[in-house]
Scaffold this active site. Sequence first.
Site, PDB file in Angstrom:
ATOM      1  N   ARG A  25      10.078 -29.055   6.595  1.00 20.78           N
ATOM      2  CA  ARG A  25       9.770 -30.488   6.571  1.00 20.78           C
ATOM      3  C   ARG A  25       9.085 -30.912   5.287  1.00 20.78           C
ATOM      4  O   ARG A  25       9.059 -32.091   4.945  1.00 20.78           O
ATOM      5  CB  ARG A  25       8.866 -30.852   7.748  1.00 20.78           C
ATOM      6  CG  ARG A  25       9.465 -30.554   9.104  1.00 20.78           C
ATOM      7  CD  ARG A  25       8.415 -30.679  10.183  1.00 20.78           C
ATOM      8  NE  ARG A  25       7.365 -29.661   9.945  1.00 20.78           N
ATOM      9  CZ  ARG A  25       6.122 -29.725  10.433  1.00 20.78           C
ATOM     10  NH1 ARG A  25       5.753 -30.728  11.188  1.00 20.78           N
ATOM     11  NH2 ARG A  25       5.263 -28.764  10.175  1.00 20.78           N
ATOM     12  N   GLU A  30      -4.845 -29.421   2.522  1.00 21.16           N
ATOM     13  CA  GLU A  30      -6.183 -29.959   2.764  1.00 21.16           C
ATOM     14  C   GLU A  30      -6.803 -30.304   1.420  1.00 21.16           C
ATOM     15  O   GLU A  30      -7.167 -29.426   0.643  1.00 21.16           O
ATOM     16  CB  GLU A  30      -7.039 -28.915   3.490  1.00 21.16           C
ATOM     17  CG  GLU A  30      -8.423 -29.405   3.833  1.00 21.16           C
ATOM     18  CD  GLU A  30      -9.225 -28.330   4.536  1.00 21.16           C
ATOM     19  OE1 GLU A  30      -9.969 -27.610   3.840  1.00 21.16           O
ATOM     20  OE2 GLU A  30      -9.088 -28.213   5.770  1.00 21.16           O
ATOM     21  N   GLN A  48     -15.835 -43.936  -3.308  1.00 24.06           N
ATOM     22  CA  GLN A  48     -14.724 -44.743  -3.801  1.00 24.06           C
ATOM     23  C   GLN A  48     -13.606 -43.807  -4.217  1.00 24.06           C
ATOM     24  O   GLN A  48     -13.865 -42.720  -4.736  1.00 24.06           O
ATOM     25  CB  GLN A  48     -15.209 -45.571  -5.001  1.00 24.06           C
ATOM     26  CG  GLN A  48     -14.189 -46.497  -5.589  1.00 24.06           C
ATOM     27  CD  GLN A  48     -14.821 -47.425  -6.637  1.00 24.06           C
ATOM     28  OE1 GLN A  48     -15.911 -47.936  -6.463  1.00 24.06           O
ATOM     29  NE2 GLN A  48     -14.109 -47.630  -7.729  1.00 24.06           N
ATOM     30  N   ASN A  50     -10.049 -43.894  -6.525  1.00 24.46           N
ATOM     31  CA  ASN A  50      -9.224 -44.646  -7.476  1.00 24.46           C
ATOM     32  C   ASN A  50      -7.959 -43.865  -7.770  1.00 24.46           C
ATOM     33  O   ASN A  50      -7.946 -42.636  -7.660  1.00 24.46           O
ATOM     34  CB  ASN A  50      -9.976 -44.875  -8.790  1.00 24.46           C
ATOM     35  CG  ASN A  50     -11.282 -45.610  -8.596  1.00 24.46           C
ATOM     36  OD1 ASN A  50     -11.407 -46.471  -7.745  1.00 24.46           O
ATOM     37  ND2 ASN A  50     -12.276 -45.249  -9.390  1.00 24.46           N
ATOM     38  N   ARG A  60      -6.218 -41.274 -21.246  1.00 23.84           N
ATOM     39  CA  ARG A  60      -7.254 -42.164 -20.703  1.00 23.84           C
ATOM     40  C   ARG A  60      -8.584 -41.422 -20.795  1.00 23.84           C
ATOM     41  O   ARG A  60      -8.714 -40.293 -20.371  1.00 23.84           O
ATOM     42  CB  ARG A  60      -6.959 -42.522 -19.252  1.00 23.84           C
ATOM     43  CG  ARG A  60      -5.703 -43.351 -19.075  1.00 23.84           C
ATOM     44  CD  ARG A  60      -5.518 -43.728 -17.602  1.00 23.84           C
ATOM     45  NE  ARG A  60      -4.259 -44.367 -17.353  1.00 23.84           N
ATOM     46  CZ  ARG A  60      -4.080 -45.695 -17.284  1.00 23.84           C
ATOM     47  NH1 ARG A  60      -5.101 -46.498 -17.446  1.00 23.84           N
ATOM     48  NH2 ARG A  60      -2.875 -46.189 -17.055  1.00 23.84           N
ATOM     49  N   HIS A  63     -14.449 -41.331 -20.114  1.00 26.30           N
ATOM     50  CA  HIS A  63     -15.223 -42.302 -19.350  1.00 26.30           C
ATOM     51  C   HIS A  63     -16.258 -41.630 -18.452  1.00 26.30           C
ATOM     52  O   HIS A  63     -16.062 -40.511 -18.003  1.00 26.30           O
ATOM     53  CB  HIS A  63     -14.300 -43.140 -18.453  1.00 26.30           C
ATOM     54  CG  HIS A  63     -13.161 -43.770 -19.184  1.00 26.30           C
ATOM     55  ND1 HIS A  63     -11.907 -43.875 -18.631  1.00 26.30           N
ATOM     56  CD2 HIS A  63     -13.074 -44.334 -20.405  1.00 26.30           C
ATOM     57  CE1 HIS A  63     -11.100 -44.477 -19.477  1.00 26.30           C
ATOM     58  NE2 HIS A  63     -11.782 -44.762 -20.565  1.00 26.30           N
ATOM     59  N   LYS A  72     -17.010 -37.016 -10.192  1.00 25.84           N
ATOM     60  CA  LYS A  72     -15.608 -37.255  -9.859  1.00 25.84           C
ATOM     61  C   LYS A  72     -14.884 -35.959  -9.528  1.00 25.84           C
ATOM     62  O   LYS A  72     -15.036 -34.958 -10.220  1.00 25.84           O
ATOM     63  CB  LYS A  72     -14.864 -37.910 -11.027  1.00 25.84           C
ATOM     64  CG  LYS A  72     -15.294 -39.311 -11.350  1.00 25.84           C
ATOM     65  CD  LYS A  72     -14.496 -39.855 -12.515  1.00 25.84           C
ATOM     66  CE  LYS A  72     -15.012 -41.214 -12.944  1.00 25.84           C
ATOM     67  NZ  LYS A  72     -14.361 -41.657 -14.186  1.00 25.84           N
ATOM     68  N   TYR A 132      -8.936 -40.162  -8.324  1.00 30.72           N
ATOM     69  CA  TYR A 132     -10.334 -39.848  -8.595  1.00 30.72           C
ATOM     70  C   TYR A 132     -11.132 -40.121  -7.316  1.00 30.72           C
ATOM     71  O   TYR A 132     -11.196 -41.257  -6.865  1.00 30.72           O
ATOM     72  CB  TYR A 132     -10.920 -40.772  -9.650  1.00 30.72           C
ATOM     73  CG  TYR A 132     -10.065 -41.130 -10.832  1.00 30.72           C
ATOM     74  CD1 TYR A 132     -10.486 -40.784 -12.116  1.00 30.72           C
ATOM     75  CD2 TYR A 132      -8.889 -41.869 -10.708  1.00 30.72           C
ATOM     76  CE1 TYR A 132      -9.731 -41.145 -13.220  1.00 30.72           C
ATOM     77  CE2 TYR A 132      -8.141 -42.222 -11.814  1.00 30.72           C
ATOM     78  CZ  TYR A 132      -8.569 -41.857 -13.066  1.00 30.72           C
ATOM     79  OH  TYR A 132      -7.840 -42.218 -14.160  1.00 30.72           O
ATOM     80  N   ASP A 168     -10.340 -47.713 -25.300  1.00 32.54           N
ATOM     81  CA  ASP A 168     -10.598 -46.292 -25.546  1.00 32.54           C
ATOM     82  C   ASP A 168     -10.557 -45.964 -27.031  1.00 32.54           C
ATOM     83  O   ASP A 168     -11.318 -45.120 -27.509  1.00 32.54           O
ATOM     84  CB  ASP A 168      -9.593 -45.422 -24.793  1.00 32.54           C
ATOM     85  CG  ASP A 168      -9.856 -45.395 -23.293  1.00 32.54           C
ATOM     86  OD1 ASP A 168     -10.918 -45.882 -22.851  1.00 32.54           O
ATOM     87  OD2 ASP A 168      -8.996 -44.888 -22.560  1.00 32.54           O
TER      88      ASP A 168
END
Length: 188
Positions: A25, A30, A48, A50, A60, A63, A72, A132, A168
């Site tokens: 399938r 996890e 949160q 993202n 990117r 940051h 993160k 993130y 950036d």
Amino acid sequence: MGLKPTRAPIEGLMVVEGPQYRDNRGYFWEVFNSNTWEAFGLGLTVRQVNQSGSMKGVVRGLHFQHTPPMGKLMRVTRGAAYLVAVDIRVNSPTLGQWFGVEATEDNKIQVWGEAGFARGFCALTDYAEVQYFCTANYSQTGESGFKWNDPDVGVKWPVDKPIVSAKDDEAQSFKDWLARPEAQLFKI
């Protein structure tokens, strides 16, 4: 068998892998289990989540968020990306050092960086999605970063001509960040 965090070469970073359970399938994986994190002494509270999508060659970063401090856990959900973390903790023996690893939708590698690490990535496939899991909610006044190609850090991005945002590309230098009073928030 669950998630397996492995310490990265810089204290405060972890590479997280876990088994995939495959059958006809598809697969089950996890992604996060608070018990695993607590067993490794890392109480990780996700505030949160993202997700970004990028075309091949997009860089990117780099940051971070100083107020409130944000750690993160990053993973790739589609394609492949080179995930990067830079130590920005004042007085850290590894201040300014970086770590990078290729994460793909197939290898399921995740990278955890506590608050005090600048984060970024480079999309390696025609299209890549990166998620993130963040330990704090976004704060426009608390976000910051420094130039993706700062020579004092020297990240070796796996792309010759990266596509970067104006924000950036015009970011402050690593030295300028360290001279700001907010840098002291990451003092160890």
